[in-house]
Write an enzyme that holds these catalytic residues in place. Structure first.
Site, PDB file in Angstrom:
ATOM      1  N   TYR A 142       7.940   4.674  -1.534  1.00 11.05           N
ATOM      2  CA  TYR A 142       7.796   5.058  -2.937  1.00 11.05           C
ATOM      3  C   TYR A 142       8.472   6.401  -3.235  1.00 11.05           C
ATOM      4  O   TYR A 142       8.681   6.752  -4.387  1.00 11.05           O
ATOM      5  CB  TYR A 142       6.312   5.142  -3.342  1.00 11.05           C
ATOM      6  CG  TYR A 142       5.589   3.805  -3.367  1.00 11.05           C
ATOM      7  CD1 TYR A 142       6.278   2.609  -3.203  1.00 11.05           C
ATOM      8  CD2 TYR A 142       4.221   3.741  -3.565  1.00 11.05           C
ATOM      9  CE1 TYR A 142       5.618   1.390  -3.211  1.00 11.05           C
ATOM     10  CE2 TYR A 142       3.547   2.519  -3.581  1.00 11.05           C
ATOM     11  CZ  TYR A 142       4.264   1.349  -3.399  1.00 11.05           C
ATOM     12  OH  TYR A 142       3.604   0.144  -3.419  1.00 11.05           O
ATOM     13  N   LYS A 187       4.289  -2.616  10.499  1.00  8.50           N
ATOM     14  CA  LYS A 187       5.142  -3.786  10.697  1.00  8.50           C
ATOM     15  C   LYS A 187       6.117  -3.413  11.818  1.00  8.50           C
ATOM     16  O   LYS A 187       7.344  -3.435  11.664  1.00  8.50           O
ATOM     17  CB  LYS A 187       5.863  -4.111   9.372  1.00  8.50           C
ATOM     18  CG  LYS A 187       6.602  -5.408   9.347  1.00  8.50           C
ATOM     19  CD  LYS A 187       5.713  -6.637   9.350  1.00  8.50           C
ATOM     20  CE  LYS A 187       6.528  -7.902   9.444  1.00  8.50           C
ATOM     21  NZ  LYS A 187       5.745  -9.107   9.758  1.00  8.50           N
ATOM     22  N   ASP A 219       1.148  -8.305   7.651  1.00  9.88           N
ATOM     23  CA  ASP A 219       0.945  -9.680   7.167  1.00  9.88           C
ATOM     24  C   ASP A 219      -0.347 -10.261   7.735  1.00  9.88           C
ATOM     25  O   ASP A 219      -1.119 -10.926   7.033  1.00  9.88           O
ATOM     26  CB  ASP A 219       2.162 -10.574   7.477  1.00  9.88           C
ATOM     27  CG  ASP A 219       2.786 -10.302   8.840  1.00  9.88           C
ATOM     28  OD1 ASP A 219       2.340  -9.353   9.524  1.00  9.88           O
ATOM     29  OD2 ASP A 219       3.697 -11.037   9.233  1.00  9.88           O
ATOM     30  N   ASP A 243      -1.227   0.521  -0.618  1.00  9.14           N
ATOM     31  CA  ASP A 243      -1.328   0.175  -2.037  1.00  9.14           C
ATOM     32  C   ASP A 243      -1.784  -1.281  -2.164  1.00  9.14           C
ATOM     33  O   ASP A 243      -2.740  -1.609  -2.881  1.00  9.14           O
ATOM     34  CB  ASP A 243       0.065   0.369  -2.670  1.00  9.14           C
ATOM     35  CG  ASP A 243       0.036   0.291  -4.184  1.00  9.14           C
ATOM     36  OD1 ASP A 243      -1.061   0.207  -4.753  1.00  9.14           O
ATOM     37  OD2 ASP A 243       1.118   0.311  -4.793  1.00  9.14           O
ATOM     38  N   ASP A 247      -5.932  -2.767  -2.751  1.00  9.30           N
ATOM     39  CA  ASP A 247      -6.259  -3.624  -3.900  1.00  9.30           C
ATOM     40  C   ASP A 247      -6.893  -4.930  -3.422  1.00  9.30           C
ATOM     41  O   ASP A 247      -7.857  -5.414  -4.013  1.00  9.30           O
ATOM     42  CB  ASP A 247      -4.995  -3.954  -4.708  1.00  9.30           C
ATOM     43  CG  ASP A 247      -4.792  -2.963  -5.853  1.00  9.30           C
ATOM     44  OD1 ASP A 247      -5.391  -1.866  -5.786  1.00  9.30           O
ATOM     45  OD2 ASP A 247      -4.045  -3.274  -6.790  1.00  9.30           O
TER      46      ASP A 247
END
Ligand code: NAD
Length: 353
Positions: A142, A187, A219, A243, A247
């Site tokens: 980001y 990852k 994942d 992020d 959620d």
């Protein structure tokens, strides 16, 4: 002790829920002999309307000089036509970066009293759920270089050892106060930044021999959160993965009006806010659930002021109220008694002792 708190009610339901939160803080202050002094500040749409910018310099300055920040929520349709840096939400990014808040703590707690709100099978969440997602907040993709050339676009993800170290330390410190289990999500089978992340987290873990560390690919973590959420205690992860996973974790609890958050830096200074937005559809109607904001104040007491007993008092008061029949509209179910924002705040304050 006396603590100064910068209070930013913001927009929509922000002022409604912050009013109740301040009442609860005052109740715990008088029960335990602390004084909280508040300075009300402008940010978001309210600041645009009054002074023409979403984050006035004065707001940032007072926040810097306070012991912590309590934020309601910002944004709403009245300002949706504005672009980029003039949008109310720009105040959030400005506060996070201006105050150096690199660690985002998002607890996903399912109270047993509200287990019916969970979209998963009841057998998967028997006895409630309590996961802490620790998300790196000021680095990663980001914040990397991005751009476009012709038909192509790119974003870059960078992490330094320092950035990973400090968020890992936050996660391990928190795990020491909980079940002493950390799952680091990355990852590392594909991304070089993730390999650096994994190596660094492993190094940091050597300073915490009591904490059990495991690693999970993002994942798989997304799948495991649905399949077996109770396996998780503390999850530590990078900005973008955090992020998304925070959620996902919060939605497992099924109640956006219940979930608090904290954004911290190293010296314990922090900004505390509910995870929900300004809910313009119910603003000013006494229908907002103030519990997420109230629990954010409890996090403030625990993480910024080291007042764990007082934080427990607030959390227990919320739990005791939920043991009774009272529910705001977002968590209402059959046979319960519907109450408004002010009544819910009053009930929580009455259960503080
Ligand atoms: P939202 O979280 O405001 O609302 C989503 C839904 O949840 C709405 O139906 C709302 O009524 C309900 N809801 C939210 N909080 C509630 C509460 N405490 N009690 C009862 N019901 C509640 O999300 P949105 O509608 O996507 O966004 C509205 C505005 O808020 C937008 O301008 C958005 O940019 C902004 N926003 C701000 C923040 C923040 O300040 N941190 C976060 C998210 C969104």
């Amino acid at each position: 002790m006396n603590y100064t708190i910068a209070v930013i009610p913001g927009d929509g339901i922000g002022p409604d829920i912050i009013d109740e939160t301040v009442k609860v803080l005052d109740a715990v202050g008088s029960a335990c002999g602390h004084r909280f002094t508040y300075e009300q500040l402008l940010a978001g749409g309210a600041a645009i309307d009054k002074v023409g910018t979403p984050l006035p310099e004065k707001t940032l300055e007072v926040c810097r000089n306070s012991d912590s920040v309590l934020l309601g929520s910002v944004g709403g349709p009245a300002w949706d036509h504005l672009g980029g840096a003039m949008r109310p939400e720009a105040a959030l990014l400005g506060l996070r970066s201006g105050l150096g808040l690199y660690a985002n703590l998002r607890p996903a707690v399912l109270y047993p009293q509200l287990s019916g709100a969970c979209p998963l099978k009841q057998t998967k969440v028997e006895g409630g759920l309590d996961i802490m997602v620790v998300r790196e907040l000021t680095g990663g993709i980001y914040f990397g270089k991005r751009g476009r050339t012709g038909e192509k676009a790119f974003d870059t993800m960078e992490y330094s050892v320092d950035e990973v170290q400090r968020i890992a330390l936050t996660a391990f410190d928190i795990a020491m106060k909980r079940s002493r289990r950390v799952v680091s999500v990355d990852k590392a089978n594909i991304l070089e930044t993730s390999r650096l992340w994994r190596e660094t987290v492993k190094e940091v873990s050597k300073g915490y021999p009591e904490v059990e560390l495991s690693h999970m690919y993002v994942d798989n973590a997304a799948m495991q959160l649905i399949w077996n959420p109770k396996q998780f205690d503390v999850i530590v992860t990078s900005n973008m993965f955090g992020d998304i996973l925070s959620d996902e974790a919060s939605m497992i609890t099924g109640s956006i009006g219940m979930l608090p958050s904290a954004s911290l830096r190293k010296d314990k200074f922090g900004m505390y806010e509910p995870i929900h937005g300004s809910a313009p559809d119910i603003a000013g109607t006494d229908r907002a659930n103030p519990i997420a904001a109230v629990l954010s104040a409890a996090m403030m007491l625990r993480y910024s002021f080291s007042l764990s007993r007082e934080a427990d008092i607030i959390e227990n008061a919320v739990s005791k109220v939920l043991d009774g029949p009272w529910r705001t509209a977002d968590i209402m179910s059959e046979g319960m008694t519907l109450v408004g924002t002010r009544k819910m705040g009053e009930l929580i304050s009455q259960h503080i002792s």
